[in-house]
Design a protein around this motif. Structure first.
Motif, PDB file in Angstrom:
ATOM      1  N   LEU A   1      51.233 -28.792  -9.318  1.00 38.12           N
ATOM      2  CA  LEU A   1      49.982 -28.447  -8.549  1.00 38.12           C
ATOM      3  C   LEU A   1      48.808 -29.711  -9.284  1.00 38.12           C
ATOM      4  N   GLU A   2      48.521 -30.635 -10.241  1.00 37.04           N
ATOM      5  CA  GLU A   2      48.334 -31.443 -10.249  1.00 37.04           C
ATOM      6  C   GLU A   2      48.474 -32.641  -9.762  1.00 37.04           C
ATOM      7  N   THR A   3      49.692 -32.321  -9.614  1.00 35.91           N
ATOM      8  CA  THR A   3      49.551 -34.090  -8.725  1.00 35.91           C
ATOM      9  C   THR A   3      50.105 -33.914  -6.945  1.00 35.91           C
ATOM     10  N   ALA A   4      49.928 -32.019  -6.805  1.00 35.27           N
ATOM     11  CA  ALA A   4      50.556 -31.655  -4.943  1.00 35.27           C
ATOM     12  C   ALA A   4      49.824 -32.974  -4.357  1.00 35.27           C
ATOM     13  N   GLN A   5      49.202 -33.479  -3.720  1.00 37.62           N
ATOM     14  CA  GLN A   5      48.114 -34.283  -3.206  1.00 37.62           C
ATOM     15  C   GLN A   5      48.137 -35.936  -3.822  1.00 37.62           C
ATOM     16  N   ALA A   6      48.944 -36.038  -4.881  1.00 34.61           N
ATOM     17  CA  ALA A   6      48.833 -37.800  -5.368  1.00 34.61           C
ATOM     18  C   ALA A   6      49.907 -38.489  -4.200  1.00 34.61           C
ATOM     19  N   GLU A   7      49.782 -39.630  -5.008  1.00 37.80           N
ATOM     20  CA  GLU A   7      50.614 -40.341  -4.276  1.00 37.80           C
ATOM     21  C   GLU A   7      52.029 -40.173  -5.120  1.00 37.80           C
ATOM     22  N   VAL A   8      53.435 -40.857  -4.120  1.00 40.29           N
ATOM     23  CA  VAL A   8      54.686 -40.448  -4.446  1.00 40.29           C
ATOM     24  C   VAL A   8      55.137 -41.525  -5.488  1.00 40.29           C
TER      25      VAL A   8
ATOM     26  N   VAL B   1      52.976 -41.776  -8.347  1.00 40.67           N
ATOM     27  CA  VAL B   1      53.022 -40.597  -9.469  1.00 40.67           C
ATOM     28  C   VAL B   1      52.870 -39.160  -9.532  1.00 40.67           C
ATOM     29  N   LYS B   2      53.401 -38.823  -8.497  1.00 42.89           N
ATOM     30  CA  LYS B   2      54.681 -37.752  -8.667  1.00 42.89           C
ATOM     31  C   LYS B   2      55.803 -38.093  -9.390  1.00 42.89           C
ATOM     32  N   LEU B   3      56.648 -39.356  -9.207  1.00 47.02           N
ATOM     33  CA  LEU B   3      58.220 -39.409  -9.663  1.00 47.02           C
ATOM     34  C   LEU B   3      57.364 -39.748 -11.463  1.00 47.02           C
ATOM     35  N   GLN B   4      56.490 -40.612 -11.597  1.00 44.30           N
ATOM     36  CA  GLN B   4      56.021 -40.522 -13.010  1.00 44.30           C
ATOM     37  C   GLN B   4      55.678 -39.398 -14.095  1.00 44.30           C
ATOM     38  N   SER B   5      55.003 -37.767 -13.275  1.00 47.15           N
ATOM     39  CA  SER B   5      54.984 -37.092 -14.102  1.00 47.15           C
ATOM     40  C   SER B   5      55.793 -36.185 -14.082  1.00 47.15           C
ATOM     41  N   ARG B   6      56.269 -36.043 -13.092  1.00 44.77           N
ATOM     42  CA  ARG B   6      57.843 -35.050 -12.814  1.00 44.77           C
ATOM     43  C   ARG B   6      58.902 -36.258 -14.078  1.00 44.77           C
ATOM     44  N   LEU B   7      59.357 -37.029 -14.204  1.00 48.63           N
ATOM     45  CA  LEU B   7      60.389 -38.376 -15.087  1.00 48.63           C
ATOM     46  C   LEU B   7      58.984 -38.063 -16.277  1.00 48.63           C
TER      47      LEU B   7
END
Length: 524
Positions: free
Chosen positions: A198-205, A207-213
């Motif tokens: 939810l927090e990274t739904a509109q974020a750049e790729v 940012v999504k990669l870093q949070s999921r990593l």
């Protein structure tokens, strides 16, 4: 069928009664490749190899291993799935006769073939393959004059995900293990995963990669904190899965933290698949095959990741054959991958494998001025002396060329040298250095290969080389070897070994029936 007929599997249970023999005699075709294979292939020797993977002292008798091997053979001979080959054996009397079972005998279910492959593994199937080659040697079908070798790509049986999807797949698999160990911890990680989404739904790729990593790393740390051994034998299987997923997660995390290192894991489903180049980029494996030029029997087969070193695998293939069968290969023909210094030195070493290598050399870039061979290495091999008597600076290396040493000469000395126009005609007054020389560690091997390529013997051998390309075509196109049936390097090896086993059986039948001849070509 009464329960007595469904007694534990034994060889006696599969003895064919006279009444069935009469039916088989009336309905079987006069000619068939399966009938020829049943008669001409030494199945007794193959049975002995398979039985070595069974324990006959304890437990109920297993389905006769030879029946399981023949079912595998039928599956690859006719390109049938496990379920289809069992279904075909239920109704096809020719298949049943090939299995040597009574007409009404029950057959194993398709899951038995999966367990059979797991029991033998790639090692067991390789022993079966080697036994077939040994039998061919006993029948004087094989020669050691010349081996032809080539490789081709095998596409992994997966859809390669993006890095985001790969991390999601890994996270879900890790949570499956966590859920079995601690339900509350699993729920906590699931809540965290939803929060990250939810927090990274509109974020750049990125940012999504870093949070999921970071989430994957948190789960990995939790798994690493678990005890290394299972608390009870009943959970041994779970701990094996834990160790496997932990190892996979550590590898994928390293790949993400150190991009550009190569050898990336591409899929959680098939973690052994790699990206390689064969005409264009692909994901999967490489099947490497060596064939006797005279009988056209495949003598060795190996599967390596798509990014594997084909030249190194050539050494492995030669070593495997000569160690397994105790023979001495006289000569081997390869494509351009064979023009490899370390491989040439290892194969052609008279005190080692002693195999003469025939391979087309790569085009050599013509150097303006004196050739590198005109520069003499000093005794300590740290400097070279030019034809004009000048000594270079100390050797230096390039990471991408580990077998080459580079030597630079000073600009001032080169400009003052009377041989400058002959040695370095392109030098400019604005150049930082004088002449640069590259000395390859395997210069002697490369030069010998180039000289060999100008001989009549080289031309004769290269005329025979297309036979291995036709054999590769038979593997990948006519027997489905282009695409992996299974996931994982070991299982893909089983597929390619059995494919080559079937192709060899077909060739042996032709040789023994006189449809083709073993012919040793001679110089004209």
């Amino acid at each position: 069928m009464g329960e007595k007929m469904l007694a534990p599997w034994t060889d006696k249970f599969f003895k064919i009664p006279d009444s069935d023999l009469a039916i088989y005699k009336r309905v079987l075709p006069a000619e068939s490749p399966l009938l020829d294979a049943l008669e001409l292939i030494n199945w007794t020797a193959l049975d002995a190899q398979v039985r070595s993977f069974y324990c006959e002292k304890y437990g109920q008798p297993a389905i006769p291993p030879l029946i399981m091997l023949k079912l595998e053979f039928l599956s690859f001979f006719y390109r049938l799935s496990d379920a289809k080959v069992i279904q075909r054996c239920q109704t096809d009397l020719l298949f049943r006769w090939f299995l040597q079972v009574p007409i009404c005998a029950p057959l194993p279910n398709s899951s038995s073939l999966t367990r059979f492959r797991g029991r033998l593994g790639a090692e067991g199937f390789k022993k079966v393959f080697d036994q077939l080659i040994s039998s061919a040697r006993e029948q004087d079908l094989l020669k050691d004059r010349l081996r032809l070798k080539d490789a081709s790509h095998v596409l992994a049986n997966v859809a390669i995900p993006t890095t985001l999807s790969l991390l999601a797949q890994l996270r879900n698999r890790m949570l499956d293990i966590v859920r079995q160990l601690d339900q509350q911890s699993a729920i906590g990680f699931e809540i965290k995963a939803e929060q990250v989404r939810l927090e990274t739904a509109q974020a750049e790729v990125e940012v999504k990669l870093q949070s999921r990593l970071e989430l994957v790393i948190d789960i990995l740390k939790w798994l690493q904190d678990q005890p290394p051994e299972p608390p009870s034998p009943t959970r041994d299987s779970l701990w094996k899965k834990l160790a496997a997923i932990r190892q996979l997660a550590e590898k994928i995390v390293r790949d993400c933290q150190q991009p550009g290192q190569g050898n990336r894991t591409l899929s959680v489903v098939d973690p052994d698949a790699r990206r390689g180049m064969h005409g264009s980029f692909y994901e999967g494996y490489m099947v490497d095959v060596m064939m006797d030029a005279d009988s056209q029997l495949i003598t060795e087969v190996e599967v390596i990741p798509a990014n594997g070193a084909e030249a190194n695998d050539t050494i492995h293939l030669v070593e495997m054959e000569q160690q397994t069968h105790g023979n001495q290969i006289a000569q081997i023909s390869l494509d351009g991958a064979g023009f490899n210094g370390p491989m040439l030195r290892t194969l052609e070493d008279p005190a080692g494998l002693a195999v003469d290598v025939i391979s087309p050399p790569t085009t050599r870039e013509e150097t303006a001025g004196f050739a590198a061979s005109k520069f003499q290495l000093n005794e300590d091999k740290t400097r070279v002396t030019c034809p004009g008597g000048q000594v270079s600076g100390k050797a230096w290396f390039k990471k991408e060329k580990p077998h080459s040493r580079f030597f630079n000469f000073g600009k001032t000395r080169c400009l003052a040298c009377p041989l400058l126009s002959q040695c370095h005609p392109r030098m400019k007054e604005t150049s930082r250095w004088g002449r640069q020389v590259n000395k390859n560690e395997f210069e002697h091997e490369y030069e010998r290969a180039r000289q060999k390529s100008t001989t009549a013997e080289y031309e004769r051998v290269r005329r025979e080389h297309p036979a291995i390309e036709r054999k590769i075509n038979e593997i990948v196109r006519h027997h489905g070897g282009r695409r992996a049936r299974y996931w994982g390097l070991s299982k893909v090896r089983i597929q390619q070994i059995m494919t080559c086993f079937v192709i060899n059986v077909k060739r042996i039948l032709k040789l023994l029936k006189g449809e083709v001849e073993v012919c040793v070509l001679t110089m004209q």
